[in-house]
Enzyme design. Structure first.
Site, PDB file in Angstrom:
ATOM      1  N   SER A 149      -1.216  -2.419  -0.776  1.00 27.08           N
ATOM      2  CA  SER A 149       0.128  -2.850  -1.384  1.00 27.08           C
ATOM      3  C   SER A 149       1.339  -1.908  -1.070  1.00 27.08           C
ATOM      4  O   SER A 149       1.495  -0.803  -1.106  1.00 27.08           O
ATOM      5  CB  SER A 149      -0.049  -2.603  -2.937  1.00 27.08           C
ATOM      6  OG  SER A 149       1.311  -2.982  -3.498  1.00 27.08           O
ATOM      7  N   ASN A 150       2.375  -2.661  -0.172  1.00 22.77           N
ATOM      8  CA  ASN A 150       3.367  -1.889   0.500  1.00 22.77           C
ATOM      9  C   ASN A 150       4.656  -2.397   0.021  1.00 22.77           C
ATOM     10  O   ASN A 150       4.834  -3.518   0.167  1.00 22.77           O
ATOM     11  CB  ASN A 150       3.247  -2.110   1.992  1.00 22.77           C
ATOM     12  CG  ASN A 150       4.365  -1.194   2.920  1.00 22.77           C
ATOM     13  OD1 ASN A 150       5.381  -0.833   2.087  1.00 22.77           O
ATOM     14  ND2 ASN A 150       4.539  -1.401   4.076  1.00 22.77           N
ATOM     15  N   GLY A 174       4.871   3.695  -0.405  1.00 22.16           N
ATOM     16  CA  GLY A 174       6.407   3.532  -0.446  1.00 22.16           C
ATOM     17  C   GLY A 174       7.298   3.533   0.658  1.00 22.16           C
ATOM     18  O   GLY A 174       6.812   3.469   1.774  1.00 22.16           O
ATOM     19  N   HIS A 201     -13.016   5.957 -10.774  1.00 21.41           N
ATOM     20  CA  HIS A 201     -13.818   7.260 -10.919  1.00 21.41           C
ATOM     21  C   HIS A 201     -15.433   7.068 -10.968  1.00 21.41           C
ATOM     22  O   HIS A 201     -15.997   7.883 -10.993  1.00 21.41           O
ATOM     23  CB  HIS A 201     -13.251   8.143 -12.143  1.00 21.41           C
ATOM     24  CG  HIS A 201     -13.355   9.502 -11.526  1.00 21.41           C
ATOM     25  ND1 HIS A 201     -14.289  10.170 -10.903  1.00 21.41           N
ATOM     26  CD2 HIS A 201     -12.362  10.466 -12.061  1.00 21.41           C
ATOM     27  CE1 HIS A 201     -13.987  11.229 -10.615  1.00 21.41           C
ATOM     28  NE2 HIS A 201     -12.873  11.604 -11.764  1.00 21.41           N
ATOM     29  N   ASP A 205     -15.244  10.030  -6.429  1.00 21.56           N
ATOM     30  CA  ASP A 205     -14.549  11.334  -6.977  1.00 21.56           C
ATOM     31  C   ASP A 205     -13.410  11.758  -6.141  1.00 21.56           C
ATOM     32  O   ASP A 205     -13.098  11.290  -5.185  1.00 21.56           O
ATOM     33  CB  ASP A 205     -15.632  12.166  -7.052  1.00 21.56           C
ATOM     34  CG  ASP A 205     -16.382  12.534  -5.662  1.00 21.56           C
ATOM     35  OD1 ASP A 205     -15.638  12.676  -4.669  1.00 21.56           O
ATOM     36  OD2 ASP A 205     -17.348  13.095  -5.573  1.00 21.56           O
TER      37      ASP A 205
END
Length: 223
Positions: A149-150, A174, A201, A205
């Protein structure tokens, strides 16, 4: 709560259907995941020079290429989580978040790990074009194993993306900006961007996520 469509101030009531309805349900499931985020800063100098390799390519195409290579080396993130089971995939299918008039769509570049940069560029341009024209089919938005996602083009400096379940990781990118950096005692202006990785998670990890991000940064910063 039920909205009274005849009440004062109500402009319209739009029921979610099709892909948007499915996306809404997935977001609810995403909030149930024990997610964590990792952020690092990437020198974008080499990525910005991508047109020297392919005059029609964009930075996004280069990012897809690098993500695909990094995922091959870190298959733990090229996976789905469902019902206490982690499924890892031998093919990298990268979803690219696209804003459209009908809402957010995530068409998938299939087999990105097996494509050269011009092929990635062609596939991404076709998918984005059809997404904005409302011509995506189910096959175009299914099978993704990782998502990018840019929001840099919208001027967002840094953000955290929600998992695109059942995928176990998503990368938020970003805006690239000139930042003053000191190296070897000397200062210089460097185009940099912040990359934030969100991981489930239950499947990934922190050390594994960090290793992937470090690998990705090295690939992006390599001319």
């Amino acid at each position: 709560m039920t909205v009274d469509a005849s009440g004062p101030g109500v402009r319209d009531v739009v029921p979610l259907t099709g892909i948007r309805r499915t996306a809404a349900r997935r977001m609810i499931k995403a909030w149930e995941a024990p997610a964590f985020t990792l952020t690092l800063t990437v020198d974008m100098s080499a990525a910005l020079a991508v047109k020297q390799r392919d005059a029609q390519a964009t930075v996004t195409d280069r990012l897809i290429e690098c993500c695909a290579r990094a995922l091959v080396r870190h298959p733990q993130l090229n996976a789905w989580y469902d019902d206490l089971t982690v499924t890892r995939f031998g093919q990298v299918n990268i979803g690219v978040a696209v804003a459209t008039d009908a809402g957010l769509m995530v068409p998938v570049v299939q087999g990105a790990d097996r494509l050269a940069l011009p092929e990635i560029r062609a596939a991404r341009r076709d998918l984005v074009s059809r997404a904005r024209e409302g011509r995506l089919g189910r096959a175009d938005v299914t099978g993704g194993t990782f998502t990018i996602s840019n929001l840099g083009m919208q001027g967002v400096d840094r953000f955290t993306a929600i998992l695109n379940v059942p995928q176990v990781a998503i990368l938020a990118i970003g805006a690239t900006s000139e930042r003053y950096v000191r190296r070897d005692g000397a200062g210089e202006w460097v185009p940099q961007a912040d990359f934030t990785l969100t991981c489930d998670h239950r499947a990934v990890d922190g050390a594994t996520g960090a290793a992937f991000l470090t690998e990705l940064r090295a690939l992006i910063e390599t001319p």
